[in-house]
Design a protein around this motif. Structure first.
Motif, short mmCIF file in Angstrom:
data_model
loop_
_atom_site.label_atom_id
_atom_site.label_comp_id
_atom_site.label_asym_id
_atom_site.label_seq_id
_atom_site.Cartn_x
_atom_site.Cartn_y
_atom_site.Cartn_z
N GLN A 1 -7.37 -1.79 1.11
CA GLN A 1 -7.29 -2.72 -0.83
C GLN A 1 -7.95 -2.73 -1.35
O GLN A 1 -7.93 -3.79 -1.04
N ARG A 2 -8.25 -1.85 -2.35
CA ARG A 2 -9.40 -2.47 -3.08
C ARG A 2 -8.36 -3.27 -4.56
O ARG A 2 -6.98 -3.70 -4.48
N ALA B 1 0.71 -1.11 0.14
CA ALA B 1 0.11 0.26 0.20
C ALA B 1 0.75 1.25 0.04
O ALA B 1 0.40 1.75 -0.46
N THR B 2 1.97 1.30 0.63
CA THR B 2 3.50 2.29 0.44
C THR B 2 3.90 2.49 -0.39
O THR B 2 4.45 3.38 -0.24
N GLY B 3 4.32 1.29 -0.94
CA GLY B 3 5.07 1.08 -2.25
C GLY B 3 6.57 1.59 -1.30
O GLY B 3 7.24 1.37 -2.44
N ALA B 4 6.33 1.22 -0.02
CA ALA B 4 8.10 1.19 0.40
C ALA B 4 8.26 -0.29 0.84
O ALA B 4 8.06 -0.99 1.64
N VAL C 1 -10.13 6.50 13.83
CA VAL C 1 -9.81 7.54 14.46
C VAL C 1 -8.85 9.09 13.36
O VAL C 1 -8.49 10.03 13.63
N GLY C 2 -8.86 7.84 12.17
CA GLY C 2 -8.33 8.65 11.47
C GLY C 2 -8.73 8.50 10.54
O GLY C 2 -8.67 7.11 9.95
N LEU C 3 -8.63 9.18 9.16
CA LEU C 3 -8.82 8.36 7.61
C LEU C 3 -8.08 9.72 7.21
O LEU C 3 -8.19 10.98 6.54
N GLY C 4 -6.75 8.91 5.96
CA GLY C 4 -5.49 9.36 5.62
C GLY C 4 -5.03 10.66 6.75
O GLY C 4 -5.03 10.01 8.03
N ARG C 5 -4.88 11.55 6.25
CA ARG C 5 -4.79 12.72 7.19
C ARG C 5 -6.21 13.27 8.31
O ARG C 5 -5.56 14.24 8.83
N ALA C 6 -7.32 13.00 7.88
CA ALA C 6 -8.16 13.61 8.48
C ALA C 6 -8.56 12.71 9.86
O ALA C 6 -8.31 11.90 10.00
N ARG C 7 -8.99 13.37 10.57
CA ARG C 7 -8.78 13.13 12.23
C ARG C 7 -10.73 12.77 11.86
O ARG C 7 -11.32 13.34 11.80
N THR C 8 -10.95 12.19 12.83
CA THR C 8 -12.37 11.91 13.20
C THR C 8 -13.51 11.59 12.18
O THR C 8 -14.30 12.57 11.56
N PRO C 9 -13.49 10.68 11.53
CA PRO C 9 -13.79 10.09 10.08
C PRO C 9 -15.07 9.93 11.24
O PRO C 9 -15.44 9.00 11.45
N ALA C 10 -16.75 10.32 10.03
CA ALA C 10 -17.72 9.51 10.27
C ALA C 10 -17.96 8.26 9.22
O ALA C 10 -17.32 7.89 8.57
N PRO C 11 -18.76 7.08 10.12
CA PRO C 11 -19.35 5.90 9.31
C PRO C 11 -19.27 6.88 7.83
O PRO C 11 -18.93 5.98 7.09
N ASP C 12 -19.81 7.40 7.04
CA ASP C 12 -19.99 7.60 5.87
C ASP C 12 -18.70 8.45 5.25
O ASP C 12 -18.72 7.72 4.13
N ASP C 13 -17.82 8.90 5.88
CA ASP C 13 -16.76 9.63 5.00
C ASP C 13 -15.47 8.34 5.11
O ASP C 13 -15.45 8.00 3.78
N ILE C 14 -15.78 7.03 5.67
CA ILE C 14 -15.59 6.15 4.80
C ILE C 14 -15.30 5.22 4.26
O ILE C 14 -14.34 4.85 3.49
N THR C 15 -16.92 4.56 4.19
CA THR C 15 -16.50 4.22 2.96
C THR C 15 -17.37 4.96 1.64
O THR C 15 -16.61 4.10 1.09
N ALA C 16 -16.78 6.05 1.68
CA ALA C 16 -17.05 7.21 0.47
C ALA C 16 -15.95 7.71 0.16
O ALA C 16 -15.29 6.59 -1.48
N ALA C 17 -15.24 7.39 0.99
CA ALA C 17 -13.07 7.34 0.69
C ALA C 17 -12.93 5.42 0.09
O ALA C 17 -12.59 6.13 -1.09
N PHE C 18 -12.98 4.21 0.91
CA PHE C 18 -12.92 3.34 -0.01
C PHE C 18 -14.32 3.27 -1.89
O PHE C 18 -12.93 2.84 -2.28
N THR C 19 -15.02 3.69 -1.73
CA THR C 19 -15.85 3.75 -2.25
C THR C 19 -15.08 4.20 -3.91
O THR C 19 -15.54 3.48 -5.15
N ALA D 1 -8.96 0.54 -8.64
CA ALA D 1 -8.57 -0.83 -8.82
C ALA D 1 -7.23 -0.99 -7.54
O ALA D 1 -5.97 -0.13 -8.35
N GLY D 2 -6.32 -1.67 -6.63
CA GLY D 2 -5.39 -1.41 -6.57
C GLY D 2 -4.43 -0.22 -5.94
O GLY D 2 -3.71 -0.27 -4.88
N GLY D 3 -5.75 0.87 -6.14
CA GLY D 3 -4.73 1.76 -4.60
C GLY D 3 -5.61 1.08 -3.22
O GLY D 3 -6.60 0.77 -3.09
N ALA D 4 -4.98 2.32 -2.03
CA ALA D 4 -4.93 2.04 -0.80
C ALA D 4 -5.06 3.01 0.25
O ALA D 4 -5.90 4.87 -0.23
#
Length: 178
Positions: free
Chosen positions: A177-178, A4-7, A135-153, A157-160
């Motif tokens: 990872q998708r 996911a990080t490429g490292a 408690v975090g979604l990427g650099r964003a703090r305090t994500p709501a359930p809808d924030d998490i699922t929308a970001a994943f959606t 393909a292959g994104g993380a």
């Protein structure tokens, strides 16, 4: 996490104390690959290097963030002697099942609690468990359930997607990872 990080080496940042000066320059998902130009091959190597540095000392970290290398200055501070636990936050009422394989509930001012992980889902494969607190979604703090699922959606393909998670009071980083 390596995919996911490429490292291929380094220490992946799972959490950053939001009260620390480092919170302005370091984020969950960053990979620390060097300290003062010396390679860091593992999280243990980073812990050892920092533990041997006196509080107040400035270090330059080499970070890999989204495939780009950055050099950031940090100042070592003394490790806290006692852990402090914030008071429980009021819980929001929304609960929804997601295609990601998660049932989440919003936790006001904190993020989202994992109530259930669907067997065979991406969330299960990434190690999420009921009771985890996102408690975090990427650099964003305090994500709501809808924030998490929308970001994943929205992931290609292959994104993380990186989630900062607390489990039993301990921070961890999860790469979906998708």
């Amino acid at each position: 996490l390596a995919r996911a990080t490429g490292a291929s080496f380094g220490a992946v940042v799972a959490a950053v104390d939001t009260e620390s000066p480092a919170a302005q320059t370091i984020a969950p998902g960053d990979v620390i690959t060097a300290v003062n130009g010396q390679p860091i091959r593992s999280p243990d190597a980073l812990r050892l290097r920092v533990s041997r540095t006196a509080p107040g000392t400035s270090l330059t970290l080499t970070l890999r963030r989204e495939g780009v290398f950055l050099s950031v200055p940090v100042t070592v501070r003394a490790r806290p002697t006692a852990a402090t636990t914030p008071a429980p936050a009021a819980r929001a009422a929304t609960t929804a099942e997601r295609t990601l394989g998660l049932t989440l509930r919003g936790v006001a001012g904190t993020g989202s609690e994992v109530l259930r992980v669907q067997a065979g889902s991406i969330a299960e494969a990434c190690g999420l468990r009921a009771g985890d607190l996102v408690v975090g979604l990427g650099r964003a703090r305090t994500p709501a359930p809808d924030d998490i699922t929308a970001a994943f959606t929205k992931l290609p393909a292959g994104g993380a997607l990186f989630l900062s998670v607390e489990r039993d009071g301990e921070p961890r980083l999860v790469a979906l990872q998708r």
